[in-house]
Motif scaffolding. Structure first.
Motif, PDB file in Angstrom:
ATOM      1  N   GLU A 188       0.835  -1.202   0.000  1.00  0.00           N
ATOM      2  CA  GLU A 188       0.000   0.000   0.000  1.00  0.00           C
ATOM      3  C   GLU A 188       0.879   1.265   0.000  1.00  0.00           C
ATOM      4  O   GLU A 188       0.654   2.193  -0.782  1.00  0.00           O
ATOM      5  CB  GLU A 188      -0.890  -0.025   1.240  1.00  0.00           C
ATOM      6  CG  GLU A 188      -1.776   1.171   1.368  1.00  0.00           C
ATOM      7  CD  GLU A 188      -2.592   1.111   2.656  1.00  0.00           C
ATOM      8  OE1 GLU A 188      -2.025   0.883   3.737  1.00  0.00           O
ATOM      9  OE2 GLU A 188      -3.799   1.290   2.565  1.00  0.00           O
ATOM     10  N   ASN A 193      -3.472   0.930  -4.888  1.00  0.00           N
ATOM     11  CA  ASN A 193      -4.805   1.310  -4.414  1.00  0.00           C
ATOM     12  C   ASN A 193      -5.635   0.089  -4.031  1.00  0.00           C
ATOM     13  O   ASN A 193      -6.677   0.217  -3.405  1.00  0.00           O
ATOM     14  CB  ASN A 193      -5.563   2.069  -5.508  1.00  0.00           C
ATOM     15  CG  ASN A 193      -4.737   3.202  -6.081  1.00  0.00           C
ATOM     16  OD1 ASN A 193      -4.161   3.080  -7.168  1.00  0.00           O
ATOM     17  ND2 ASN A 193      -4.642   4.285  -5.348  1.00  0.00           N
ATOM     18  N   ASN A 237      -9.845  -3.005   7.430  1.00  0.00           N
ATOM     19  CA  ASN A 237      -9.756  -1.898   8.399  1.00  0.00           C
ATOM     20  C   ASN A 237      -8.331  -1.580   8.848  1.00  0.00           C
ATOM     21  O   ASN A 237      -8.108  -0.621   9.551  1.00  0.00           O
ATOM     22  CB  ASN A 237     -10.585  -2.181   9.663  1.00  0.00           C
ATOM     23  CG  ASN A 237     -11.617  -1.106   9.874  1.00  0.00           C
ATOM     24  OD1 ASN A 237     -11.963  -0.393   8.924  1.00  0.00           O
ATOM     25  ND2 ASN A 237     -12.103  -0.966  11.095  1.00  0.00           N
ATOM     26  N   LYS A 240      -5.734   0.796   3.945  1.00  0.00           N
ATOM     27  CA  LYS A 240      -6.735   1.601   3.232  1.00  0.00           C
ATOM     28  C   LYS A 240      -7.003   1.069   1.829  1.00  0.00           C
ATOM     29  O   LYS A 240      -8.048   1.320   1.250  1.00  0.00           O
ATOM     30  CB  LYS A 240      -6.266   3.058   3.142  1.00  0.00           C
ATOM     31  CG  LYS A 240      -6.324   3.764   4.479  1.00  0.00           C
ATOM     32  CD  LYS A 240      -6.110   5.268   4.301  1.00  0.00           C
ATOM     33  CE  LYS A 240      -5.627   5.890   5.588  1.00  0.00           C
ATOM     34  NZ  LYS A 240      -4.179   5.712   5.825  1.00  0.00           N
ATOM     35  N   ASP A 242      -8.148  -1.058  -1.242  1.00  0.00           N
ATOM     36  CA  ASP A 242      -9.311  -1.935  -1.397  1.00  0.00           C
ATOM     37  C   ASP A 242      -8.862  -3.391  -1.498  1.00  0.00           C
ATOM     38  O   ASP A 242      -7.852  -3.690  -2.145  1.00  0.00           O
ATOM     39  CB  ASP A 242     -10.072  -1.571  -2.681  1.00  0.00           C
ATOM     40  CG  ASP A 242     -10.778  -0.242  -2.552  1.00  0.00           C
ATOM     41  OD1 ASP A 242     -11.050   0.177  -1.412  1.00  0.00           O
ATOM     42  OD2 ASP A 242     -11.054   0.384  -3.598  1.00  0.00           O
TER      43      ASP A 242
END
Ligand SMILES: Cc1cc2nc3c(=O)[nH]c(=O)nc-3n(C[C@H](O)[C@H](O)[C@H](O)COP(=O)(O)O)c2cc1C
Length: 331
Positions: A188, A193, A237, A240, A242
């Motif tokens: 990440e 993304n 969680n 970030k 997806d």
């Protein structure tokens, strides 16, 4: 009216059913049928690093005449142009597909190391793909390579693709990291993304009569999903990016499990080989029926509901479940 929409890589999708990369996606007619039967997005079959590197080597060889330095690499590699038409045609195919389809199209680059081939990511962006899935399919077999070196290789590659492009980038990886959570955070931080979990590594068999290694590829079963559910539930969680699940999605129940673990989309390939592309429609219908019966209003409402977000110590939780499941087998 149930809201099936989900967001993935900044794209709003009408539902969470996404077609995974495979040769099924090589035919425009198949893409159209996928859209017609309800797919919310499609990941194209991959363009491989080897193809792109070979293309420049072949050009180089022609220019420098008779260089054989990559002869071995060339012998190992099958003629991939039958699989995905070759780099130029791949770009043309994206353009054609974008003109034909209304759903987002995610292109796929498949490689293991940084190199000039990464420039194709930019060309894929320019050809109009809505996003790129970078499949890092890598089995480390050099005995001197440490885990740290292997991870750095991933990160350098992601950074290199990221710095060449602006469109959304997802990264598809296998599960074999010593610390998956830490690696997910690094991926990440390198600019991804989205995280697509997991590659299914093909596992060669032995032919003991002919003493040959037999590469084979079995289609998945729903059981493959469990490894993905576990990791998506743990990562949800905590990062970030997806989360997407690929591997073992065979029914609407599998899609529901993927959503509850915390995935934004459920990707599928094997089931479409087995049951045909129109099966997407019945999966979608079954999904709606189940949601109606269980009084869910939206997909987003269930995303992450079975994740480990409220588990304070996932390591202890996993260990406790492990002990519980083993001891339940007492006769
Ligand atoms: C015949 C076949 C070809 C595939 N080709 C690709 C590919 O080009 N690029 C890629 O990223 N994944 C490829 N995959 C992997 C699928 O996209 C998917 O991640 C994997 O099969 C797990 O999903 P499933 O259980 O729904 O099959 C291929 C899978 C199959 C069965």
């Amino acid at each position: 009216m149930i809201d099936l929409s989900t967001s993935y890589l900044g794209l709003t999708l009408k539902n969470p059913l996404v077609v995974s990369a495979s040769p099924l996606n090589e035919k425009l007619d198949n893409l159209k049928l996928m859209e017609e039967k309800g797919a919310a997005a499609i990941v194209l079959h991959s363009l491989f690093e080897e193809q792109l590197t070979l293309e420049s080597i072949e050009l180089d060889t022609r220019l420098t005449q008779g260089t054989e330095s990559y002869a071995e690499a060339i012998t190992y590699l099958p003629d991939l142009n039958h699989y995905n038409l070759g780099p130029e045609n791949y770009l043309e195919y994206i353009q054609k597909a974008k003109k034909t389809l209304n759903i987002p199209l995610i292109a796929s680059l498949n490689g293991t190391s940084e190199g000039t081939w990464v420039k194709y990511a930019k060309q894929i962006e320019d050809a109009g793909a809505d996003a790129l899935e970078l499949n890092i399919y890598y089995l480390p077999t050099h005995f001197d390579n440490t885990g740290e070196m292997v991870e750095k290789n991933y990160i350098d590659l992601i950074k290199s693709v990221r710095s060449n492009t602006k469109f959304p980038l997802s990264v598809k990886v296998g599960p074999y990291f010593s610390s998956m959570g830490n690696m997910a955070k690094k991926i990440e931080a390198a600019g991804a993304n989205g995280l697509v979990l997991f590659n299914r590594f093909y596992q060669p068999d032995f032919d003991i009569e002919n003493l040959e290694v037999v590469p084979n590829l079995n289609l998945s079963r729903s059981e493959s999903l469990r490894l993905r559910l576990r990791w998506v539930a743990i990562l949800y969680n905590n990062i970030k990016a997806d989360l997407a699940i690929t591997g073992g999605i065979h029914s609407h129940v599998d899609v529901l499990k993927a959503m509850m673990a915390g995935a934004k989309v459920a990707m599928m390939a094997s089931v479409l080989f087995e049951k045909g592309i129109p099966y997407l429609e019945s999966m979608l219908n079954d999904l709606v029926t189940w949601m109606e019966e269980h009084e869910y209003q939206s997909i987003q409402q269930m995303q992450g509901s079975m994740s480990q977000k409220s588990v304070k110590e996932p390591e202890r939780f996993e260990r406790a479940n492990y002990v519980r499941v083993l001891s339940s087998y007492l006769l």
